[in-house]
Design a protein around this motif. Structure first.
Motif, PDB file in Angstrom:
ATOM      1  N   LEU A 112       0.831  -1.198   0.000  1.00  0.00           N
ATOM      2  CA  LEU A 112       0.000   0.000   0.000  1.00  0.00           C
ATOM      3  C   LEU A 112       0.864   1.245   0.000  1.00  0.00           C
ATOM      4  O   LEU A 112       0.633   2.177  -0.777  1.00  0.00           O
ATOM      5  N   SER A 113       1.899   1.262   0.848  1.00  0.00           N
ATOM      6  CA  SER A 113       2.753   2.445   0.910  1.00  0.00           C
ATOM      7  C   SER A 113       3.530   2.631  -0.375  1.00  0.00           C
ATOM      8  O   SER A 113       3.872   3.753  -0.753  1.00  0.00           O
ATOM      9  N   GLN A 114       3.825   1.524  -1.089  1.00  0.00           N
ATOM     10  CA  GLN A 114       4.517   1.635  -2.371  1.00  0.00           C
ATOM     11  C   GLN A 114       3.671   2.397  -3.385  1.00  0.00           C
ATOM     12  O   GLN A 114       4.187   3.086  -4.260  1.00  0.00           O
ATOM     13  N   MET A 115       2.359   2.282  -3.270  1.00  0.00           N
ATOM     14  CA  MET A 115       1.470   2.860  -4.260  1.00  0.00           C
ATOM     15  C   MET A 115       1.123   4.321  -3.957  1.00  0.00           C
ATOM     16  O   MET A 115       0.520   5.003  -4.764  1.00  0.00           O
ATOM     17  N   LEU A 116       1.469   4.794  -2.764  1.00  0.00           N
ATOM     18  CA  LEU A 116       1.136   6.160  -2.405  1.00  0.00           C
ATOM     19  C   LEU A 116       2.003   7.142  -3.190  1.00  0.00           C
ATOM     20  O   LEU A 116       3.202   6.979  -3.286  1.00  0.00           O
ATOM     21  N   LEU A 117       1.352   8.182  -3.729  1.00  0.00           N
ATOM     22  CA  LEU A 117       2.067   9.180  -4.507  1.00  0.00           C
ATOM     23  C   LEU A 117       2.311  10.422  -3.657  1.00  0.00           C
ATOM     24  O   LEU A 117       1.707  10.604  -2.612  1.00  0.00           O
ATOM     25  N   GLY A 118       3.184  11.293  -4.113  1.00  0.00           N
ATOM     26  CA  GLY A 118       3.417  12.538  -3.423  1.00  0.00           C
ATOM     27  C   GLY A 118       4.663  12.553  -2.570  1.00  0.00           C
ATOM     28  O   GLY A 118       4.933  13.535  -1.894  1.00  0.00           O
ATOM     29  N   THR A 119       5.442  11.479  -2.544  1.00  0.00           N
ATOM     30  CA  THR A 119       6.701  11.490  -1.813  1.00  0.00           C
ATOM     31  C   THR A 119       7.679  12.411  -2.516  1.00  0.00           C
ATOM     32  O   THR A 119       7.519  12.761  -3.682  1.00  0.00           O
ATOM     33  N   VAL A 120       8.732  12.799  -1.788  1.00  0.00           N
ATOM     34  CA  VAL A 120       9.733  13.688  -2.365  1.00  0.00           C
ATOM     35  C   VAL A 120      10.376  13.047  -3.590  1.00  0.00           C
ATOM     36  O   VAL A 120      10.532  13.687  -4.632  1.00  0.00           O
ATOM     37  N   SER A 121      10.755  11.770  -3.478  1.00  0.00           N
ATOM     38  CA  SER A 121      11.417  11.116  -4.604  1.00  0.00           C
ATOM     39  C   SER A 121      10.510  11.059  -5.829  1.00  0.00           C
ATOM     40  O   SER A 121      10.964  11.273  -6.954  1.00  0.00           O
ATOM     41  N   SER A 122       9.230  10.772  -5.632  1.00  0.00           N
ATOM     42  CA  SER A 122       8.298  10.734  -6.763  1.00  0.00           C
ATOM     43  C   SER A 122       8.171  12.099  -7.417  1.00  0.00           C
ATOM     44  O   SER A 122       8.143  12.221  -8.642  1.00  0.00           O
ATOM     45  N   ALA A 123       8.103  13.142  -6.592  1.00  0.00           N
ATOM     46  CA  ALA A 123       7.983  14.497  -7.132  1.00  0.00           C
ATOM     47  C   ALA A 123       9.219  14.890  -7.924  1.00  0.00           C
ATOM     48  O   ALA A 123       9.121  15.495  -8.996  1.00  0.00           O
ATOM     49  N   VAL A 124      10.385  14.528  -7.405  1.00  0.00           N
ATOM     50  CA  VAL A 124      11.628  14.866  -8.102  1.00  0.00           C
ATOM     51  C   VAL A 124      11.713  14.118  -9.430  1.00  0.00           C
ATOM     52  O   VAL A 124      12.096  14.691 -10.459  1.00  0.00           O
TER      53      VAL A 124
END
Length: 295
Positions: free
Chosen positions: A267-279
């Protein structure tokens, strides 16, 4: 710090995929002792090998299968050219081809697990600011769910030969430590410059103004310098997502190394909006999301 010996290169025949291969020249990888697999996925349905045209009940289905088989052959040809491209760049690498059919993201993830890949290389999809914000692309899924580090390339097909300029996102966490270690484990050319970027947003559990944290940052700079890199620090007020991207642009960075926050569940893998995803989605340059090896 261990060197990377198993690399999976995703290739779909696009300009983005070509630049991803050429971008490897600025990734600090070993010139020899590397096993690289170039994977291409034909996103078509193919029947089991035991099934023939005669087993299909209608002419329409047989015609559709013929079209899919032609697509698969085209993908094989494209993959062969990519393999040759990698071999020309790295003559001492052991480069293998792998072509399959199905969902591109899933097949890349499955192959990465099978070969125990330490790094997946994939081209960034979308060149405009709007395109880069689209969630759900192959590269986004691979970054979120890969068992290893992922290099999302926005390299230039033409490389000017200047030394790489690297940004490391740092906040004192285990993930950012892994990003530092990843840079230190590479073989960078002389005059390679590194900027250690710290975002002072006042919300992190690591206070950028704390003397203890400043000592940690100084220690990291000393390690980078001792390895032969031209290292400097940049502590900027603002949110990490904004600071890292802006500093990378101001520094004309070729690549950003950023640690994965770590995921304890699917579930946590699928969450968007982390710093790394944004970068990954917004950076102008290549981004390597570093995932620390589990002990």
């Amino acid at each position: 710090m261990s060197t990377i010996t198993n690399i999976l290169i995703a290739y779909d025949g696009s300009k983005s995929a070509d630049s991803a291969i050429d971008d490897l020249r600025n990734a600090g990888l070993e010139a020899s002792g590397v096993n690289a697999t170039v994977i291409s996925v034909a996103e078509v349905w193919l029947p089991p090998e035991t099934m023939s045209d005669a087993d299909l009940p209608t002419e329409g289905m047989r015609s559709h299968l013929d079209a899919n088989l032609k697509t698969f052959e085209n993908v094989k040809d494209s993959n062969a050219r990519a393999v040759e491209r990698v071999r020309n760049l790295f003559p001492a690498w052991n480069v293998q081809a792998f072509v399959t059919s199905g969902s591109a993201a899933w097949e890349i993830l499955i192959k990465a697990g099978e070969m125990k890949a330490e790094l997946i290389v994939i081209g960034a999809q979308g060149l405009s600011a709007v395109d880069r914000m689209i969630i759900g692309s192959v590269s986004s899924k691979v970054v979120n769910e890969a068992p290893c580090s992922v290099h999302v390339a926005r390299g230039r097909v033409e490389v000017d030969g200047s030394a790489p300029r690297i940004v490391i996102a740092f906040d004192g966490s285990e993930g950012s430590d892994a990003a530092v270690d990843a840079v230190l484990a590479r073989k960078w050319p002389a005059a390679t410059e590194v900027r250690l970027v710290v975002a002072n947003d006042g919300a992190s559990r690591f206070d950028a103004e704390d003397d203890g944290f400043k000592a940690v940052v100084t220690s990291v700079i000393d390690r980078l310098t001792a390895s032969g890199l031209k290292a400097q620090k940049s502590i900027i007020a603002g949110t990490p997502k904004q600071v890292i991207i802006k500093e990378a642009e101001a520094f004309s960075a070729d690549c950003i190394f950023i640690g994965s926050a770590g995921h304890s569940s699917r579930l946590s893998q699928m969450l968007l909006g982390t710093v790394s995803s944004a970068v990954v989605t917004r950076a102008h340059c290549s981004v390597e999301v570093v995932k620390a090896k589990k002990s």
